[in-house]
Design a protein around this motif. Structure first.
Motif, mmCIF file in Angstrom:
data_model
loop_
_atom_site.group_PDB
_atom_site.id
_atom_site.type_symbol
_atom_site.label_atom_id
_atom_site.label_comp_id
_atom_site.label_asym_id
_atom_site.label_seq_id
_atom_site.Cartn_x
_atom_site.Cartn_y
_atom_site.Cartn_z
ATOM 1 N N LEU A 1 0.834 -1.203 0.000
ATOM 2 C CA LEU A 1 0.000 0.000 0.000
ATOM 3 C C LEU A 1 0.869 1.254 0.000
ATOM 4 N N LEU A 2 1.886 1.284 0.856
ATOM 5 C CA LEU A 2 2.759 2.449 0.925
ATOM 6 C C LEU A 2 3.600 2.597 -0.333
ATOM 7 N N ASP A 3 4.019 1.471 -0.905
ATOM 8 C CA ASP A 3 4.805 1.525 -2.148
ATOM 9 C C ASP A 3 4.019 2.210 -3.259
ATOM 10 N N GLU A 4 2.756 1.845 -3.397
ATOM 11 C CA GLU A 4 1.937 2.447 -4.445
ATOM 12 C C GLU A 4 1.758 3.937 -4.219
ATOM 13 N N MET A 5 1.603 4.338 -2.969
ATOM 14 C CA MET A 5 1.496 5.762 -2.674
ATOM 15 C C MET A 5 2.783 6.490 -3.033
ATOM 16 N N VAL B 1 2.944 4.425 -21.166
ATOM 17 C CA VAL B 1 3.789 3.427 -21.829
ATOM 18 C C VAL B 1 4.330 2.453 -20.788
ATOM 19 N N SER B 2 4.816 1.324 -21.255
ATOM 20 C CA SER B 2 5.408 0.328 -20.379
ATOM 21 C C SER B 2 6.674 0.868 -19.728
ATOM 22 N N PHE B 3 6.912 0.457 -18.479
ATOM 23 C CA PHE B 3 8.179 0.806 -17.825
ATOM 24 C C PHE B 3 9.367 0.334 -18.648
ATOM 25 N N ASP B 4 9.183 -0.732 -19.408
ATOM 26 C CA ASP B 4 10.269 -1.314 -20.192
ATOM 27 C C ASP B 4 10.543 -0.565 -21.491
ATOM 28 N N ALA B 5 9.629 0.310 -21.908
ATOM 29 C CA ALA B 5 9.776 0.975 -23.211
ATOM 30 C C ALA B 5 11.061 1.796 -23.321
ATOM 31 N N PRO B 6 11.429 2.613 -22.321
ATOM 32 C CA PRO B 6 12.691 3.352 -22.444
ATOM 33 C C PRO B 6 13.906 2.437 -22.558
ATOM 34 N N HIS B 7 13.884 1.324 -21.836
ATOM 35 C CA HIS B 7 15.004 0.383 -21.901
ATOM 36 C C HIS B 7 15.136 -0.204 -23.296
ATOM 37 N N GLN B 8 14.022 -0.592 -23.889
ATOM 38 C CA GLN B 8 14.067 -1.163 -25.228
ATOM 39 C C GLN B 8 14.539 -0.127 -26.250
ATOM 40 N N VAL C 1 17.272 5.902 -3.291
ATOM 41 C CA VAL C 1 17.812 6.053 -4.647
ATOM 42 C C VAL C 1 17.272 4.962 -5.558
ATOM 43 N N HIS C 2 17.102 3.748 -5.053
ATOM 44 C CA HIS C 2 16.330 2.713 -5.739
ATOM 45 C C HIS C 2 15.015 2.642 -4.984
ATOM 46 N N ASP C 3 14.060 3.420 -5.439
ATOM 47 C CA ASP C 3 12.897 3.711 -4.606
ATOM 48 C C ASP C 3 11.903 2.560 -4.554
ATOM 49 N N ALA C 4 10.956 2.704 -3.633
ATOM 50 C CA ALA C 4 9.931 1.689 -3.413
ATOM 51 C C ALA C 4 9.030 1.553 -4.638
ATOM 52 N N GLY C 5 8.474 0.367 -4.816
ATOM 53 C CA GLY C 5 7.506 0.137 -5.877
ATOM 54 C C GLY C 5 7.870 -1.023 -6.762
ATOM 55 N N GLU C 6 6.868 -1.773 -7.179
ATOM 56 C CA GLU C 6 7.078 -2.903 -8.073
ATOM 57 C C GLU C 6 7.264 -2.408 -9.505
ATOM 58 N N TYR C 7 8.024 -3.168 -10.273
ATOM 59 C CA TYR C 7 8.249 -2.837 -11.677
ATOM 60 C C TYR C 7 7.324 -3.616 -12.609
ATOM 61 N N ARG C 8 6.683 -4.629 -12.076
ATOM 62 C CA ARG C 8 5.766 -5.448 -12.882
ATOM 63 C C ARG C 8 4.393 -5.485 -12.235
ATOM 64 N N GLU C 9 3.385 -5.704 -13.073
ATOM 65 C CA GLU C 9 2.013 -5.758 -12.577
ATOM 66 C C GLU C 9 1.794 -7.010 -11.726
ATOM 67 N N GLY D 1 8.104 -16.315 -18.606
ATOM 68 C CA GLY D 1 7.320 -16.591 -17.405
ATOM 69 C C GLY D 1 7.206 -15.416 -16.458
ATOM 70 N N ALA D 2 7.487 -14.198 -16.946
ATOM 71 C CA ALA D 2 7.437 -13.007 -16.100
ATOM 72 C C ALA D 2 6.105 -12.283 -16.280
ATOM 73 N N LYS D 3 5.687 -11.591 -15.237
ATOM 74 C CA LYS D 3 4.471 -10.787 -15.308
ATOM 75 C C LYS D 3 4.714 -9.552 -16.177
ATOM 76 N N PRO D 4 3.648 -8.934 -16.679
ATOM 77 C CA PRO D 4 3.825 -7.772 -17.563
ATOM 78 C C PRO D 4 4.413 -6.577 -16.813
ATOM 79 N N TRP D 5 5.188 -5.767 -17.546
ATOM 80 C CA TRP D 5 5.716 -4.543 -16.969
ATOM 81 C C TRP D 5 4.579 -3.602 -16.637
ATOM 82 N N ARG D 6 4.732 -2.852 -15.559
ATOM 83 C CA ARG D 6 3.697 -1.899 -15.211
ATOM 84 C C ARG D 6 3.770 -0.692 -16.150
#
Length: 465
Positions: A179-183, A319-326, A375-383, A392-397
């Motif tokens: 919950l706090l990560d999403e905030m 856009v996907s979090f992965d789009a800048p990386h690609q 500096v590597h902040d809270a929050g998931e990178y995938r949905e 076998g990985a979940k989609p990027w958020r």
């Protein structure tokens, strides 16, 4: 600090109060219960000297309170007239304040930071069983601290010991951090204001380091210019261990500033930034020690910079979090082919390079990460949900307006017989901090030059003075 009025503006206090109300509202929607958020413990460095204290980010996010030995308790089941926000903190102690400085004490902390009630931290173990009695759930950072888990078990055991009196312990324990990560993933105006200031201080530090750098300097001398600038402009500390890498050391991703000498013809890679009022910045620049890129250095530098431009162009809400990386990978992979660092007879096209991950020998990290209080902040990178990909990985958020990310492509070419010698031992990374907006992103660290010509001009100007 002489009085509680020197704490912060009422606006800042309201920011933390509103965050606590958001958490309480979310917990009420889940059925209520008690949430417990402790700050970080003090840690001994050696003998009787502690490491410099730094609060827990989750605790600070909800309180703005920086003293050690403190715990926030939120009661989402509080009835009308009962306190729903409680702070446990150190009591006033004139003798200890003589040695360690000002302490708020419970009552002053309650008034200054807008809590409903306050208690001495020494009463936490006594008060928590009372607060947990007949609560439906306990919310805290499950499994992150053995000592905290043991303390929670003692509280629950004390509640269960009263079961014959009709008192019930919570039947559910829930992890509060998602919950706090999403905030924390979406920054408000208060946060962005601090982060822009932190970015500006860090940019000035990088400019100072570029101006000061000369062949013959040691890495730690260059680091000193950074640290001086951070503190001179009010930052409390570096946001992370500073990387100052001369020559081949730049090919070591987490190389700490050491005593290596910057030689004429070396590149200097600096990955360093400050923390201001609890928020990190994160900048990397790579520049020539003598103020002039060699042709090979410039060739690789321009590839990395083009990759960063591509990644920044791909960074926007929706856009996907992965789009800048690609986007960065495509540019870097083409550059590796064009320079002959990757053999075109083995990897004929960019698609071949990407499919075989041939770039990973020279670019082994991702192009960005969340940035905020950490500096590597809270929050998931995938949905949390969605179809799994081929690995076998979940989609990027999906990126949202108000997210803050780094954009940091690089190339690291070690000496190797199958690589053109002119590129040996060149390490380059370029990193900026980006606030995601609806239509793109705002690069908040560009007060430090990034174009090769601008870097050389800054260094020439310094050398002529």
């Amino acid at each position: 600090m002489n009085s509680i009025t020197e704490l912060a503006s009422p606006i800042a206090v309201d920011v933390y109060r509103q965050r606590r109300e958001r958490v309480l509202a979310a917990l009420r929607a889940q059925g209520g219960g008690i949430a417990v958020v402790p700050t970080a413990p003090e840690v001994m460095r050696n003998r009787d000297a502690d490491y410099a204290y730094r609060h827990d980010s989750y605790f600070y996010y909800l309180t703005g309170f920086t003293e050690p030995e403190a715990t926030l308790v939120l009661n989402a089941s509080a009835k009308s007239g009962e306190p729903s926000t409680l702070i446990f903190c150190r009591e006033k102690n004139v003798e200890r304040e003589t040695w360690e400085g000002f302490r708020f004490g419970p009552e002053a902390a309650r008034e200054a930071f807008g809590f409903d009630a306050a208690f001495p931290i020494d009463s936490l173990d006594e008060e928590m069983p009372r607060l947990l009695a007949d609560q439906p759930a306990l919310h805290y950072a499950l499994g992150t601290s053995e000592s905290r888990d043991a303390q929670v078990r003692r509280w629950l055991d004390a509640v269960r010991a009263k079961s014959r009196s009709g008192v019930r312990a919570p039947t559910q324990a829930r992890d509060l951090l998602p919950l706090l990560d999403e905030m924390r993933l979406v920054k408000d105006d208060h946060e962005l204001s601090i982060m822009r200031r932190a970015a500006s201080i860090s940019a000035e530090a990088h400019r100072r380091a570029m101006r000061a750098c000369k062949p013959g300097m040691r890495e730690y001398e260059i680091e000193a210019e950074l640290l001086y600038t951070f503190r001179r402009h009010g930052a409390q500390a570096p946001a992370y261990g500073s990387i100052v890498a001369a020559g081949a050391n730049a090919c070591v991703l987490h190389y700490p500033a050491g005593n290596a000498i910057a030689h004429d013809g070396d590149l200097i890679l600096i990955d360093a930034a400050c923390e201001l009022d609890g928020y990190a910045s994160d900048i990397t620049r790579t520049f020539p020690a003598n103020g002039r890129f060699t042709p090979a250095q410039r060739e690789l530098y321009d590839i990395v910079l083009a990759a960063q431009h591509a990644a920044a162009d791909a960074t926007r809400a929706g856009v996907s979090f992965d789009a800048p990386h690609q986007a960065a990978l495509n540019v870097l992979s083409q550059g590796l082919l064009d320079t002959g660092i990757l053999d075109k007879t083995k990897f004929g096209t960019v698609d071949d390079v990407l499919a075989q991950r041939a770039y990973s020998r020279f670019y082994m990290h991702r192009t960005g990460h969340w940035l905020g209080m950490d500096v590597h902040d809270a929050g998931e990178y995938r949905e949390a949900d969605g179809p799994l990909d081929d690995q076998g990985a979940k989609p990027w958020r999906t990126l949202a307006a108000g997210n803050v990310v780094t954009i940091e492509p690089g190339l690291y070419v070690r000496a190797s017989a199958d690589v053109p010698e002119r590129f040996w031992n060149i390490g380059i990374r370029i990193e900026d901090d980006a606030v995601v907006t609806a239509n793109g992103c705002e690069l908040i660290t560009r007060e430090v030059p990034v174009e090769a010509d601008e870097i050389e001009a800054l260094m020439r100007e310094s050398n002529s003075n």
